[in-house]
Write a protein that holds these residues in place. Structure first.
Motif, short mmCIF file in Angstrom:
data_model
loop_
_atom_site.label_atom_id
_atom_site.label_comp_id
_atom_site.label_asym_id
_atom_site.label_seq_id
_atom_site.Cartn_x
_atom_site.Cartn_y
_atom_site.Cartn_z
N SER A 47 40.34 85.50 59.15
CA SER A 47 40.89 85.90 58.16
C SER A 47 42.54 85.73 58.28
CB SER A 47 40.78 86.96 57.08
OG SER A 47 40.75 88.23 57.33
N GLN A 48 43.20 86.54 59.55
CA GLN A 48 44.37 86.27 59.98
C GLN A 48 44.87 84.75 59.81
OE1 GLN A 48 44.65 89.74 62.46
NE2 GLN A 48 45.35 91.36 61.13
N LEU A 49 43.60 84.14 60.30
CA LEU A 49 44.37 82.65 61.24
C LEU A 49 44.52 82.22 59.87
CD1 LEU A 49 43.90 80.47 63.78
CD2 LEU A 49 42.26 80.25 62.83
N ALA A 50 42.89 82.37 58.76
CA ALA A 50 43.45 81.53 57.89
C ALA A 50 44.46 81.78 56.67
CB ALA A 50 42.16 81.73 56.37
N HIS A 51 45.12 82.24 57.08
CA HIS A 51 46.15 83.29 55.98
C HIS A 51 47.39 82.85 56.72
CE1 HIS A 51 49.30 86.25 53.83
NE2 HIS A 51 49.79 85.92 54.99
N LEU A 52 48.13 82.79 57.86
CA LEU A 52 48.33 82.02 58.70
C LEU A 52 48.22 80.74 58.72
CD1 LEU A 52 50.90 82.21 61.62
CD2 LEU A 52 48.96 81.63 63.16
N VAL A 53 47.24 79.83 58.65
CA VAL A 53 47.83 78.62 58.76
C VAL A 53 47.82 78.15 57.29
CG1 VAL A 53 45.34 76.55 57.93
CG2 VAL A 53 45.38 77.74 59.41
N MET A 54 48.30 78.77 55.73
CA MET A 54 48.18 78.96 54.69
C MET A 54 49.44 79.19 54.26
SD MET A 54 45.24 80.15 51.70
CE MET A 54 44.75 81.34 52.97
N LYS A 55 50.31 80.03 55.00
CA LYS A 55 51.62 80.47 54.93
C LYS A 55 52.26 79.48 56.29
CE LYS A 55 55.13 82.91 55.02
NZ LYS A 55 56.31 82.51 53.68
N VAL A 56 51.96 79.00 56.51
CA VAL A 56 52.87 76.89 56.97
C VAL A 56 52.64 76.19 56.32
CG1 VAL A 56 52.70 75.24 59.15
CG2 VAL A 56 51.71 78.38 59.79
N GLN A 57 51.40 76.06 55.34
CA GLN A 57 51.72 74.85 55.09
C GLN A 57 52.40 75.11 53.45
OE1 GLN A 57 47.11 74.91 54.02
NE2 GLN A 57 46.52 73.00 55.17
N GLN A 58 52.26 75.99 52.87
CA GLN A 58 53.21 76.87 52.21
C GLN A 58 54.62 76.15 52.52
OE1 GLN A 58 52.46 80.45 50.91
NE2 GLN A 58 51.01 80.42 49.74
N ASP A 59 55.25 77.49 53.81
CA ASP A 59 56.65 76.87 54.19
C ASP A 59 57.01 75.04 54.03
OD1 ASP A 59 56.96 79.23 54.61
OD2 ASP A 59 56.25 79.79 56.41
N VAL A 60 55.92 75.06 54.88
CA VAL A 60 56.34 73.19 54.84
C VAL A 60 56.26 72.45 53.24
CG1 VAL A 60 54.67 70.54 55.80
CG2 VAL A 60 54.98 72.63 57.03
N ALA A 61 55.45 72.70 52.48
CA ALA A 61 55.32 71.89 51.24
C ALA A 61 56.87 72.59 50.69
CB ALA A 61 54.53 72.83 50.33
N ASP A 62 56.95 73.51 51.11
CA ASP A 62 58.41 74.43 50.77
C ASP A 62 59.65 73.68 51.34
OD1 ASP A 62 60.40 75.62 49.05
OD2 ASP A 62 60.72 77.11 50.74
N LEU A 63 59.43 72.74 52.94
CA LEU A 63 60.55 72.24 53.29
C LEU A 63 60.63 71.15 52.29
CD1 LEU A 63 60.30 73.77 57.07
CD2 LEU A 63 62.19 73.92 55.44
N VAL A 64 59.53 70.04 52.06
CA VAL A 64 59.46 68.53 51.76
C VAL A 64 60.25 68.62 50.36
CG1 VAL A 64 57.49 67.33 50.58
CG2 VAL A 64 56.99 68.00 53.71
N ASN A 65 59.89 70.26 49.47
CA ASN A 65 59.74 70.03 48.41
C ASN A 65 62.07 70.12 48.29
OD1 ASN A 65 58.34 69.71 46.73
ND2 ASN A 65 57.52 72.36 47.12
N ARG A 66 62.36 70.94 49.52
CA ARG A 66 64.33 70.86 49.44
C ARG A 66 64.39 70.06 49.87
NH1 ARG A 66 66.57 75.97 52.23
NH2 ARG A 66 67.96 75.63 51.40
N GLY A 67 64.18 68.86 50.59
CA GLY A 67 64.08 67.85 50.90
C GLY A 67 64.30 66.57 49.99
N ASP A 68 63.47 66.22 49.40
CA ASP A 68 63.62 65.72 47.96
C ASP A 68 64.74 66.23 47.13
OD1 ASP A 68 61.16 64.31 48.66
OD2 ASP A 68 59.50 65.74 47.60
#
Length: 189
Positions: free
Chosen positions: A38-59
């Motif tokens: 569960s901690q690994l899944a949480h970490l993966v989701m957090k990384v995905q959210q951070d990447v999506a946030d960076l893409v939105n800011r880049g857009d």
């Protein structure tokens, strides 16, 4: 009772905590794989959210530097682009294309009879050359589905009169096919 020195209290506290954790160890070992997963899944989701946030800011940054062109392909038509006049032809804005209601052929399957058809051939015992069965069941106003429901109650001669009436007047293919098929089944009995 006198207070023990700070170092002694620290060592006793650490020993009691170690003893408690040792007692919980069998249960902790069983839940440990699930906790790690569960901690690994949480970490993966957090990384995905951070990447999506960076893409939105880049857009957003690219949109400020290079504003998007608000172009629409000439073949694309949207509801808000349609004119208010329903008789306006979209292909040629200078001409008005009349909208016609299709009530012939396959479009006549479920259309209501709008006008009394002209009787070409007198066929039977009804008034003004109209077969009696036509008036009795209200044939001219029936849809195909309504006619299909009434066919089982009609006799062979009535079916033939209806087919002759349809062929002489409206000549709608679906109605003719339905009546011809029913006549075939009724005559086979």
């Amino acid at each position: 009772m006198a207070t023990a020195p700070y170092g002694v209290r620290l060592l006793v506290g650490a020993a009691v905590t170690a003893l408690d954790e040792t007692r919980k160890l069998p249960q902790t070992i069983l839940t440990y794989p699930m906790t790690v997963a569960s901690q690994l899944a949480h970490l993966v989701m957090k990384v995905q959210q951070d990447v999506a946030d960076l893409v939105n800011r880049g857009d957003e940054a690219l949109e400020e530097l290079f504003p998007p062109k608000d172009e629409q392909p000439e073949w694309a038509t949207f509801d808000e682009d349609l004119p208010d006049d329903p008789f306006r032809n979209l292909a040629d804005d200078d001409e008005v294309a009349p909208v016609t209601r299709l009530t012939e052929g396959r479009f006549a399957l479920f259309s209501e009879g709008e006008a009394t058809p002209e009787v070409v051939e007198p066929a039977g015992n009804g008034s003004a050359g109209v077969p009696g069965v036509v008036e009795r069941i209200g044939y001219e106003t029936l849809t195909l589905a309504q006619l299909r429901a009434r066919l089982t109650s009609l006799k062979l001669d009535e079916l033939e009169a209806l087919l002759a009436f349809e062929e002489a007047n409206k000549a709608r293919a679906p109605f003719q096919t339905l009546l011809a098929n029913r006549i075939t089944r009724a005559s086979a009995k």
